[in-house]
Design an enzyme around this catalytic site. Structure first.
Site, PDB file in Angstrom:
ATOM      1  N   GLU A 314     -27.642   9.345  58.941  1.00  0.00           N
ATOM      2  CA  GLU A 314     -28.637  10.184  58.011  1.00  0.00           C
ATOM      3  C   GLU A 314     -29.502   9.249  57.176  1.00  0.00           C
ATOM      4  OE1 GLU A 314     -29.090  13.227  58.346  1.00  0.00           O
ATOM      5  OE2 GLU A 314     -27.531  14.471  59.078  1.00  0.00           O
ATOM      6  N   SER A 315     -28.723   8.522  56.073  1.00  0.00           N
ATOM      7  CA  SER A 315     -29.606   8.003  55.220  1.00  0.00           C
ATOM      8  C   SER A 315     -29.444   6.498  55.159  1.00  0.00           C
ATOM      9  CB  SER A 315     -28.904   8.622  53.790  1.00  0.00           C
ATOM     10  OG  SER A 315     -27.790   7.981  53.723  1.00  0.00           O
TER      11      SER A 315
END
Ligand code: GLU
Length: 487
Positions: A314-315
């Site tokens: 995700e990040s």
């Protein structure tokens, strides 16, 4: 009795006796190796304890060689008994000892000197010997560049043989052979600058690239070779023939390819840059958030490494990121999801991870009961990415095609269709970028695999791979296997 009759009768007796003797000797003829294995109900296999061959994770025994040879034992209908060698010399000594293991499955390559003492199977993996150097150092490009360097290889390996041959041509080349290390140690030593160079097989590099940020391939030394299983010397081909038939079978039916993708696909999935970047982030970023992952994993009954893998996807483990579409934070939650999960500050990494874990569980619960583990985990991840509505559409498409709506392998084939009008126009939720969840799940599985290996208890800490010569104990601090996805 006439002398003729007497002769006939003694001839008959002699024939009978000889016949009986022959029959007797046929009965006591030594059973073949294959017969002995089947009789004992156990296949004894010797291997090396390394990420590319055999190791233990929280679910028990695993590794490329292990999985392949386990299938062979299953085919024979016998139990598999794995033994690990201290080093390559030890491996061949044990393979040759009477009453010892009958097969070596250890990433071994055929060589002239080995041919006389062992018999090799058909090939199952093509590899190339590669010279490895440390990023930031001048990159060696040809054999003469090895002169004056501190090189270390496995004692008794084909790589040691290669360097010996090279030294005849370039006497200035010096190399050290060690029986105290595994390939993973050699790579770490290059990574940390303890040695200048090593020579290892390309599959080991592909597998370990993600753990060692500074490790780089300098050049291929020599041609591609094949890894093969080995049986001891002798005339008895029974086991070797069976091995070859098995290897041919798994080659044809796709099993071998699936195993290769699973173990050596990192670089394919992540790309070379992705793999080295992951290694850097593992050292620099994960430690900041590891406790949060572990804690919320425990609270929410999700394997923390799966949460960490989602977080990376995700990040890339960055707490303060915001995407164009407005999703934010380490687990990239939308405003709505954050609210529903009780997250007040999406940029707070602890909150974000707890929210992500809760959300993952909430989605998993919504899935149809007919979807069983491990597929259930992959479906939940896909839904985390694309939503349950679109996922259901893809499941229906699968059903219409005569595929299983409950198998990830089948549904992932249908997901990309959600981006094509001819298909999405007939679905309930319409258009979706269906290729995305397929990559999303594949990446997370890859990160998860890596994290599983790297966080074995023995490897934890900064000197991660230092003492990788022994089978690590199973990590009992993890939730039981049924709470984490068997991969
Ligand atoms: N393939 C090597 C050999 O047969 C061992 C594994 C390696 O060094 O990569 O000796």
């Amino acid at each position: 009795m006439s002398s003729k009759n007497a002769f006939r009768s003694s001839l008959a007796k002699w024939l009978l006796a000889t016949g009986l003797l022959l029959m007797l000797s046929a009965c006591v003829e030594k059973p073949s190796t294959l017969e002995r294995v089947k009789e004992a109900g156990v296949l004894r296999v010797i291997t090396r304890n390394s990420p590319a061959t055999y190791f233990q994770d929280r679910n028990g025994e695993t590794g490329f060689e292990y999985e392949l040879v386990k299938r062979f034992a299953d085919d024979l209908g016998v139990k598999l008994q794995i033994e690990t060698a201290d080093n390559l010399d030890d491996l061949f000594t044990k393979l040759h000892a009477p009453g010892g293991p009958v097969l070596a499955a250890a990433g071994l390559v055929q060589s002239d000197s080995r041919k006389t003492e062992a018999r090799f199977s058909h090939p199952y993996l093509d590899v190339t010997p590669q010279i490895i150097y440390r990023n930031g150092q001048p990159r060696p490009a040809r054999p003469e560049d090895l002169i004056g360097k501190h090189i270390m290889v496995l004692k008794g390996s084909t790589h040691a043989e290669q360097l010996a041959a090279l030294k005849v041509q370039y006497p200035g080349i010096n190399y050290e052979e060690s029986d105290q290390v595994e390939v993973v140690d050699l790579l770490r030593m290059v990574d940390e600058g303890q040695i200048d160079l090593t020579l290892v097989d390309s599959n080991e590099v592909a597998m370990n690239q993600v753990y060692f940020a500074n490790v780089r391939v300098a050049f291929d030394l020599g041609d591609a070779q094949s890894q093969r299983w080995v049986v001891g010397p002798g005339q008895d081909n029974s086991l070797l023939n069976e091995v070859n038939a098995f290897l041919d079978k798994v080659d044809k039916n796709g099993t071998l390819q699936r195993l290769k993708d699973r173990y050596y696909g990192h670089v394919d999935v992540l790309g070379y840059v992705g793999a080295t970047t992951f290694a850097e982030h593992l050292q620099q970023r994960l430690p900041k958030y590891e406790k949060f992952f572990r804690d919320s994993g425990k609270d929410q009954q999700v394997d923390w490494r799966l949460l960490a893998a989602i977080g990376y996807q995700e990040s890339m483990w960055q707490a303060e990121v915001t995407s164009k579409t407005g999703v934010r934070g380490l687990m990239m939650l939308t405003q709505n999801t954050a609210q529903a999960m009780g997250v007040s500050d999406r940029l707070n990494p602890k909150q974000s991870i707890i929210g992500g874990a809760k959300y993952f569980n909430a989605i998993k619960e919504q899935l149809d009961d007919s979807i069983l583990e491990p597929d259930r985990t992959w479906f939940a991840l896909a839904a985390y990415n694309i939503g349950t509505g679109h996922l259901d559409d893809a499941r229906k498409l699968a059903q219409n095609e005569g595929l299983s709506p409950n198998k990830w392998l089948d549904v992932k084939k249908m997901l990309p269709r959600l981006a094509q009008k001819q298909w999405y126009s007939k679905t309930r939720y319409g258009y979706a970028r269906g290729g995305e969840p397929v990559h999303f799940v594949a990446n997370i599985r890859r990160y998860y695999d890596i994290l599983t290996w790297v966080t074995q208890p023995q490897l934890e800490g900064s000197q991660a791979v230092e003492s990788n010569l022994h089978v690590p104990a199973i990590d009992t601090s993890q939730p039981p296997a049924d709470q984490s996805p068997p991969l």
